[in-house]
Write a protein that holds these residues in place. Structure first.
Motif, PDB file in Angstrom:
ATOM      1  N   GLY A 241       1.178  19.450  13.016  1.00 22.12           N
ATOM      2  CA  GLY A 241       1.733  19.392  11.667  1.00 22.12           C
ATOM      3  C   GLY A 241       2.209  18.000  11.283  1.00 22.12           C
ATOM      4  N   VAL A 242       2.586  17.183  12.279  1.00 25.27           N
ATOM      5  CA  VAL A 242       3.028  15.819  12.002  1.00 25.27           C
ATOM      6  C   VAL A 242       1.882  15.000  11.416  1.00 25.27           C
ATOM      7  CG1 VAL A 242       3.858  13.695  13.067  1.00 25.27           C
ATOM      8  CG2 VAL A 242       4.829  15.896  13.755  1.00 25.27           C
ATOM      9  N   TYR A 243       0.697  15.127  12.002  1.00 25.82           N
ATOM     10  CA  TYR A 243      -0.458  14.381  11.482  1.00 25.82           C
ATOM     11  C   TYR A 243      -0.974  14.979  10.176  1.00 25.82           C
ATOM     12  CZ  TYR A 243      -0.627  11.895  15.909  1.00 25.82           C
ATOM     13  OH  TYR A 243      -0.313  11.091  16.984  1.00 25.82           O
ATOM     14  N   LEU A 244      -0.943  16.289  10.071  1.00 27.46           N
ATOM     15  CA  LEU A 244      -1.404  16.920   8.832  1.00 27.46           C
ATOM     16  C   LEU A 244      -0.494  16.571   7.660  1.00 27.46           C
ATOM     17  CD1 LEU A 244      -2.452  20.451  10.171  1.00 27.46           C
ATOM     18  CD2 LEU A 244      -3.947  18.536   9.566  1.00 27.46           C
ATOM     19  N   ALA A 245       0.777  16.280   7.924  1.00 29.66           N
ATOM     20  CA  ALA A 245       1.693  15.898   6.850  1.00 29.66           C
ATOM     21  C   ALA A 245       1.367  14.528   6.282  1.00 29.66           C
ATOM     22  CB  ALA A 245       3.131  15.928   7.371  1.00 29.66           C
ATOM     23  N   ILE A 246       0.639  13.700   7.031  1.00 30.39           N
ATOM     24  CA  ILE A 246       0.256  12.376   6.540  1.00 30.39           C
ATOM     25  C   ILE A 246      -0.869  12.472   5.511  1.00 30.39           C
ATOM     26  CG2 ILE A 246      -0.692  10.140   7.269  1.00 30.39           C
ATOM     27  CD1 ILE A 246       0.679  10.532   9.936  1.00 30.39           C
ATOM     28  N   ALA A 247      -1.693  13.512   5.606  1.00 28.68           N
ATOM     29  CA  ALA A 247      -2.844  13.640   4.716  1.00 28.68           C
ATOM     30  C   ALA A 247      -2.456  13.694   3.240  1.00 28.68           C
ATOM     31  CB  ALA A 247      -3.668  14.866   5.113  1.00 28.68           C
ATOM     32  N   PRO A 248      -1.443  14.462   2.819  1.00 27.23           N
ATOM     33  CA  PRO A 248      -1.082  14.458   1.388  1.00 27.23           C
ATOM     34  C   PRO A 248      -0.625  13.091   0.881  1.00 27.23           C
ATOM     35  CG  PRO A 248      -0.135  16.363   2.493  1.00 27.23           C
ATOM     36  CD  PRO A 248      -0.671  15.470   3.557  1.00 27.23           C
ATOM     37  N   ILE A 249       0.047  12.312   1.735  1.00 24.67           N
ATOM     38  CA  ILE A 249       0.461  10.966   1.325  1.00 24.67           C
ATOM     39  C   ILE A 249      -0.759  10.090   1.074  1.00 24.67           C
ATOM     40  CG2 ILE A 249       1.825   8.957   1.980  1.00 24.67           C
ATOM     41  CD1 ILE A 249       3.454  10.749   3.803  1.00 24.67           C
ATOM     42  N   ALA A 250      -1.762  10.190   1.953  1.00 27.57           N
ATOM     43  CA  ALA A 250      -2.998   9.428   1.765  1.00 27.57           C
ATOM     44  C   ALA A 250      -3.729   9.874   0.507  1.00 27.57           C
ATOM     45  CB  ALA A 250      -3.892   9.576   2.995  1.00 27.57           C
ATOM     46  N   ALA A 251      -3.745  11.183   0.248  1.00 25.77           N
ATOM     47  CA  ALA A 251      -4.403  11.687  -0.961  1.00 25.77           C
ATOM     48  C   ALA A 251      -3.704  11.172  -2.215  1.00 25.77           C
ATOM     49  CB  ALA A 251      -4.422  13.215  -0.943  1.00 25.77           C
ATOM     50  N   LEU A 252      -2.366  11.131  -2.192  1.00 27.87           N
ATOM     51  CA  LEU A 252      -1.619  10.621  -3.340  1.00 27.87           C
ATOM     52  C   LEU A 252      -1.890   9.135  -3.559  1.00 27.87           C
ATOM     53  CD1 LEU A 252       0.458  11.458  -5.476  1.00 27.87           C
ATOM     54  CD2 LEU A 252       2.262  10.785  -3.872  1.00 27.87           C
ATOM     55  N   ALA A 253      -1.987   8.366  -2.477  1.00 27.98           N
ATOM     56  CA  ALA A 253      -2.296   6.942  -2.605  1.00 27.98           C
ATOM     57  C   ALA A 253      -3.695   6.733  -3.171  1.00 27.98           C
ATOM     58  CB  ALA A 253      -2.166   6.258  -1.244  1.00 27.98           C
ATOM     59  N   PHE A 254      -4.643   7.569  -2.771  1.00 24.50           N
ATOM     60  CA  PHE A 254      -5.999   7.433  -3.292  1.00 24.50           C
ATOM     61  C   PHE A 254      -6.041   7.763  -4.787  1.00 24.50           C
ATOM     62  CE2 PHE A 254     -10.235   9.155  -4.237  1.00 24.50           C
ATOM     63  CZ  PHE A 254     -11.006   8.067  -3.871  1.00 24.50           C
ATOM     64  N   LEU A 255      -5.362   8.820  -5.202  1.00 23.54           N
ATOM     65  CA  LEU A 255      -5.322   9.164  -6.621  1.00 23.54           C
ATOM     66  C   LEU A 255      -4.644   8.055  -7.424  1.00 23.54           C
ATOM     67  CD1 LEU A 255      -4.411  12.964  -6.455  1.00 23.54           C
ATOM     68  CD2 LEU A 255      -6.649  11.936  -6.936  1.00 23.54           C
ATOM     69  N   GLY A 256      -3.595   7.459  -6.864  1.00 21.56           N
ATOM     70  CA  GLY A 256      -2.949   6.341  -7.544  1.00 21.56           C
ATOM     71  C   GLY A 256      -3.866   5.145  -7.692  1.00 21.56           C
ATOM     72  N   SER A 257      -4.723   4.911  -6.700  1.00 23.82           N
ATOM     73  CA  SER A 257      -5.663   3.788  -6.804  1.00 23.82           C
ATOM     74  C   SER A 257      -6.699   4.011  -7.904  1.00 23.82           C
ATOM     75  CB  SER A 257      -6.368   3.574  -5.460  1.00 23.82           C
ATOM     76  OG  SER A 257      -7.302   4.616  -5.198  1.00 23.82           O
ATOM     77  N   LEU A 258      -7.040   5.254  -8.170  1.00 25.74           N
ATOM     78  CA  LEU A 258      -7.980   5.552  -9.241  1.00 25.74           C
ATOM     79  C   LEU A 258      -7.360   5.343 -10.608  1.00 25.74           C
ATOM     80  CD1 LEU A 258      -9.603   8.850  -7.868  1.00 25.74           C
ATOM     81  CD2 LEU A 258     -10.549   6.541  -7.779  1.00 25.74           C
ATOM     82  N   ARG A 259      -6.062   5.516 -10.724  1.00 30.82           N
ATOM     83  CA  ARG A 259      -5.394   5.504 -12.020  1.00 30.82           C
ATOM     84  C   ARG A 259      -4.673   4.196 -12.335  1.00 30.82           C
ATOM     85  NH1 ARG A 259      -3.322   9.586 -15.399  1.00 30.82           N
ATOM     86  NH2 ARG A 259      -2.850   8.551 -17.394  1.00 30.82           N
ATOM     87  N   PHE A 260      -4.046   3.593 -11.345  1.00 31.99           N
ATOM     88  CA  PHE A 260      -3.117   2.509 -11.629  1.00 31.99           C
ATOM     89  C   PHE A 260      -3.523   1.148 -11.059  1.00 31.99           C
ATOM     90  CE2 PHE A 260      -0.494   6.436 -11.059  1.00 31.99           C
ATOM     91  CZ  PHE A 260      -0.321   6.681 -12.417  1.00 31.99           C
ATOM     92  N   LEU A 261      -4.575   1.081 -10.257  1.00 31.83           N
ATOM     93  CA  LEU A 261      -4.989  -0.189  -9.675  1.00 31.83           C
ATOM     94  C   LEU A 261      -6.309  -0.637 -10.278  1.00 31.83           C
ATOM     95  CD1 LEU A 261      -4.170   0.391  -5.890  1.00 31.83           C
ATOM     96  CD2 LEU A 261      -2.723  -0.649  -7.647  1.00 31.83           C
ATOM     97  N   TYR A 262      -6.489  -1.941 -10.371  1.00 34.56           N
ATOM     98  CA  TYR A 262      -7.767  -2.501 -10.811  1.00 34.56           C
ATOM     99  C   TYR A 262      -8.147  -3.649  -9.878  1.00 34.56           C
ATOM    100  CZ  TYR A 262      -4.603  -5.835 -13.139  1.00 34.56           C
ATOM    101  OH  TYR A 262      -3.619  -6.743 -13.410  1.00 34.56           O
ATOM    102  N   GLU A 263      -9.413  -4.016  -9.915  1.00 29.47           N
ATOM    103  CA  GLU A 263      -9.927  -5.044  -9.013  1.00 29.47           C
ATOM    104  C   GLU A 263      -9.319  -6.400  -9.357  1.00 29.47           C
ATOM    105  OE1 GLU A 263     -10.806  -6.511  -6.158  1.00 29.47           O
ATOM    106  OE2 GLU A 263     -12.219  -4.844  -6.101  1.00 29.47           O
ATOM    107  N   THR A 264      -8.889  -7.140  -8.351  1.00 27.37           N
ATOM    108  CA  THR A 264      -8.291  -8.460  -8.554  1.00 27.37           C
ATOM    109  C   THR A 264      -9.049  -9.568  -7.840  1.00 27.37           C
ATOM    110  OG1 THR A 264      -6.789  -8.116  -6.674  1.00 27.37           O
ATOM    111  CG2 THR A 264      -5.998  -7.461  -8.861  1.00 27.37           C
ATOM    112  N   ALA A 265     -10.202  -9.280  -7.273  1.00 27.79           N
ATOM    113  CA  ALA A 265     -10.994 -10.295  -6.576  1.00 27.79           C
ATOM    114  C   ALA A 265     -12.457 -10.168  -6.970  1.00 27.79           C
ATOM    115  CB  ALA A 265     -10.847 -10.156  -5.055  1.00 27.79           C
TER     116      ALA A 265
END
Length: 365
Positions: A241-265
């Motif tokens: 369960g400790v490792y499975l709890a990390i998965a939602p954090i990674a999913a949230l970071a990925f969704l944030g990258s789709l919405r709030f980040l843009y290419e800078t290089a």
């Protein structure tokens, strides 16, 4: 006569020329007694080259076209709300890189008990494998982000963390768990360097030092809180369960990258990458970190430990010398002349020291 009346009732538009002479501009109408003219175009060309061009009011009122996906750090900063969410997304990526160490240290005794037939030398790689993969490839991860696109590398790293965390949580054997932990380290090395590079351009230069501090503090705070949360999970579940709890954090970071980040290089594939420098730099860090992690098991004065330390120490200055001379180095020492770059790397170093050693303090309290 008819033509004269027509022209008098509907006078033709007058053209005005702006002549620049000795630094002063003078408007000269084509007819002194004509009605107030309409300016169709302003030009500094001779009068006999003037071509009238009507200005479309609708076109001038039309809003400018939206910017493309790539923005440079010199562009205007993003709106405050969007920039804050971008900082939160980048901080989540750094959190993922730090909590993967501290939560594993708390869950380690339970993991060892679940694989009772495995020796301590092998189970130790559950922690060491992640740290070794992360430390030895973080420079490569940053260079790949600058070369192939920071946003692309960031998303690939976050997705890799998501998948590898799920695999680690459902690992049927020690071999799968060790492989998943190594992949987590590699993906963390892809994510952490590009996360800050994607966030900083959305803030003005005067606020970037504060942004670096917030980003680094998020990793340190998370590394301190994660062991307590891991202990709570272990009370009601298993180490999986400790490792499975990390998965939602990674999913949230990925969704944030789709919405709030843009290419800078901008991708630059014209100059060949210094592959020999990649091998030398990675090997130097790998050997030094390996000797540090395994010295306790091998013995600090053993031949293996001394050989790893000696080889890494010999490769490191050669790598720096090659990097200073190569047109496309893996690591450019001149970047440390940039204040924001030097501050960011110092913040990361201090954050990692705090993140990877805080669990010793927790265990001693």
């Amino acid at each position: 006569m008819t033509e004269d009346l027509a022209s008098a009732s509907n006078p033709a538009p007058q053209v005005v020329q702006l002549r620049l002479s000795e630094g002063a501009a003078r408007l000269v109408p084509s007819a002194a007694a004509a009605p107030p003219p309409r300016i169709d175009r302003v030009t500094s060309e001779p009068a006999d080259h003037i071509e009238t061009q009507r200005i479309d009011p609708a076109a001038s009122a039309r809003p400018p076209s939206a910017p493309g996906p790539h923005r440079s750090s010199g562009d205007a900063e993003a709106p405050r709300g969007r920039a804050g969410l971008a900082l939160a997304t980048g901080s989540l990526a750094f959190v993922l890189g730090t909590v993967n160490v501290t939560v594993t240290n708390v869950a380690f005794p339970d993991i060892v008990r679940s694989f009772s037939g495995v020796s301590d030398a092998i189970t130790g790689w559950i922690v060491s494998g992640y740290a070794l993969a992360f430390a030895s490839t973080i420079i490569v991860g940053g260079r790949l982000a600058d070369r192939y696109g920071r946003l692309l590398v960031f998303r690939a790293g976050v997705l890799g963390l998501l998948v590898s965390s799920i695999v680690a949580g459902f690992a049927p054997g020690i071999g799968v768990l060790l492989a998943a932990r190594a992949v987590q380290g590699l993906c963390g090395a892809l994510t952490v360097p590009s996360s800050l590079a994607l966030v900083l351009p959305q803030f003005p230069a005067g606020r970037q030092a504060s942004v670096i501090g917030i980003w680094a503090a998020a990793g340190m705070v998370a590394s301190g809180i994660a062991p307590g949360l891991a202990a709570v999970i272990l009370e009601f579940s298993s180490w999986r369960g400790v490792y499975l709890a990390i998965a939602p954090i990674a999913a949230l970071a990925f969704l944030g990258s789709l919405r709030f980040l843009y290419e800078t290089a901008k991708r630059d594939l014209r100059t060949p990458l210094d592959l020999l420098g990649v091998i030398m730099g990675t090997a130097a860090v790998f050997l030094i970190v390996l000797a540090t992690l395994q010295g306790r098991h091998w013995g600090w004065s053993s031949a293996w430990t001394l050989a790893c330390f000696g080889s890494g120490a010999a490769l490191l200055p050669l790598f720096l010398l090659r990097s200073a001379r190569h047109p496309e180095p893996l690591f450019d020492p001149r970047l440390f002349r940039i204040r924001s770059f030097a501050v960011a790397n110092l913040a990361v170093a201090l954050s990692m020291i705090g993140a990877f050693t805080s669990w010793f303090l927790l265990c001693c309290v």
